[in-house]
Write a protein that holds these residues in place. Sequence first.
Motif, mmCIF file in Angstrom:
data_model
loop_
_atom_site.group_PDB
_atom_site.id
_atom_site.type_symbol
_atom_site.label_atom_id
_atom_site.label_comp_id
_atom_site.label_asym_id
_atom_site.label_seq_id
_atom_site.Cartn_x
_atom_site.Cartn_y
_atom_site.Cartn_z
ATOM 1 N N VAL A 220 -1.944 -1.423 -3.937
ATOM 2 C CA VAL A 220 -2.928 -0.361 -3.796
ATOM 3 C C VAL A 220 -2.157 0.946 -3.703
ATOM 4 C CG1 VAL A 220 -4.789 0.592 -2.401
ATOM 5 C CG2 VAL A 220 -4.572 -1.894 -2.648
ATOM 6 N N ALA A 221 -2.316 1.793 -4.744
ATOM 7 C CA ALA A 221 -1.572 3.048 -4.814
ATOM 8 C C ALA A 221 -2.556 4.210 -4.838
ATOM 9 C CB ALA A 221 -0.692 3.069 -6.061
ATOM 10 N N ILE A 222 -2.569 5.022 -3.772
ATOM 11 C CA ILE A 222 -3.434 6.197 -3.672
ATOM 12 C C ILE A 222 -2.547 7.437 -3.728
ATOM 13 C CG2 ILE A 222 -5.230 7.354 -2.341
ATOM 14 C CD1 ILE A 222 -5.975 4.521 -3.229
ATOM 15 N N MET A 223 -2.624 8.165 -4.832
ATOM 16 C CA MET A 223 -1.769 9.335 -5.025
ATOM 17 C C MET A 223 -0.307 8.982 -4.768
ATOM 18 S SD MET A 223 -4.145 12.447 -3.534
ATOM 19 C CE MET A 223 -4.602 11.602 -2.027
ATOM 20 N N ALA B 103 -5.333 1.485 -8.375
ATOM 21 C CA ALA B 103 -4.555 2.729 -8.382
ATOM 22 C C ALA B 103 -5.499 3.911 -8.573
ATOM 23 C CB ALA B 103 -3.517 2.699 -9.495
ATOM 24 N N PHE B 104 -5.454 4.879 -7.640
ATOM 25 C CA PHE B 104 -6.272 6.089 -7.724
ATOM 26 C C PHE B 104 -5.335 7.295 -7.682
ATOM 27 C CE2 PHE B 104 -8.595 9.548 -5.527
ATOM 28 C CZ PHE B 104 -9.617 9.733 -6.449
ATOM 29 N N TRP B 105 -5.300 8.043 -8.764
ATOM 30 C CA TRP B 105 -4.348 9.132 -8.892
ATOM 31 C C TRP B 105 -2.927 8.628 -8.636
ATOM 32 C CZ3 TRP B 105 -6.280 14.400 -6.515
ATOM 33 C CH2 TRP B 105 -7.346 14.882 -7.291
ATOM 34 N N GLY B 106 -2.695 7.450 -9.102
ATOM 35 C CA GLY B 106 -1.374 6.854 -8.906
ATOM 36 C C GLY B 106 -1.120 5.844 -10.007
ATOM 37 N N GLY C 210 -5.565 6.826 -12.846
ATOM 38 C CA GLY C 210 -4.256 6.232 -12.643
ATOM 39 C C GLY C 210 -4.174 5.018 -13.542
ATOM 40 N N PHE D 203 0.846 -1.190 0.000
ATOM 41 C CA PHE D 203 0.000 0.000 0.000
ATOM 42 C C PHE D 203 0.880 1.238 0.000
ATOM 43 C CE2 PHE D 203 -2.061 3.375 2.492
ATOM 44 C CZ PHE D 203 -3.225 3.564 1.748
ATOM 45 N N PHE E 188 0.467 5.584 -0.013
ATOM 46 C CA PHE E 188 -0.346 6.802 0.018
ATOM 47 C C PHE E 188 0.606 7.987 0.070
ATOM 48 C CE2 PHE E 188 -2.419 10.168 2.564
ATOM 49 C CZ PHE E 188 -3.490 10.446 1.718
ATOM 50 N N TRP E 189 0.597 8.806 -0.987
ATOM 51 C CA TRP E 189 1.560 9.892 -1.090
ATOM 52 C C TRP E 189 2.978 9.355 -0.900
ATOM 53 C CZ3 TRP E 189 -0.331 14.997 1.632
ATOM 54 C CH2 TRP E 189 -1.423 15.516 0.911
#
Length: 279
Positions: free
Chosen positions: A152-155, A201-204, A177, A127, A129-130
């Motif tokens: 799982v990549a969030i931003m 991926a969300f924004w990533g 993403g 995971f 996040f930023w």
Amino acid sequence: MTDESLPGRSELPATPDLRASDADREQVAERLRDGLAEGRLDMEEFEERLEATYKARTYGELAPLTRDLPGAGVSAPVNLVKAPLPEGAVDWSSRIGGEATSTWGVGVMSGFQRKGRWTAPRRFNCFAFWGGGEIDLREANFEDREIVVNCVAIMGGMNVVVPPGVEVVVRGIGVMGGFDHSEEGVPGEPGAPRVVVSGFAFWGGVGVERKVTRAERLRLKEERRRDKLDRRAERRGELEGRRDRHHQLHADRLERHRERVEDHLDRIEERRDRRRHRD
């Protein structure tokens, strides 16, 4: 497979018309999958036999499908005097098996790495996040013939690095993403593991790349250097035989130019590796 390899069916030769069960068909299918993984069957043969397996109604139709494969629990004959592997070849059998040394990775406004000598699990969850992460499988062992890297990549972003010879399947979903599919469709070597990249991926983004190890890159560079020296010596011999000094000097200058170009490309690749590790 021999007819006796089906559990409780030693009477099969006398009753080839006896109806087969779903469990019997699945047992034959599993044997075919093993044959494919071990390189005993190619993909076309495997697909033909698998289709015939699920269409089979009797033991007489099932028996021929695995007759030329080792029986369940029976190993194929082994040559105890094995020829050495070609230089640079990978002994995949020695890299599959063992207990996983790491099963997850997290990067929250930071990063993580899994690289070098480690044992990748059947499922590795990560995971970001930023942040970011790198899952490098070039020198890794594999707990099983197929492993799943769930990202799982969030931003943020992650990168999965696989060695040549490994099959890659990408099943991730991206929203604003994406997942890199460029390494899909490359056939794996016989006995090599399969890496499934899944997740969200969300924004990533999740990248997948295929690279040799630094040691292998240096080996290939040394191999090219030896080849160049051999070619140079061969050309010098030819030119000296013709007593053509002008052509010899021209060939030497051309060879030195090629060496400088290749050294420059190698330095660029090394700088990219260092920059990626710093990031």
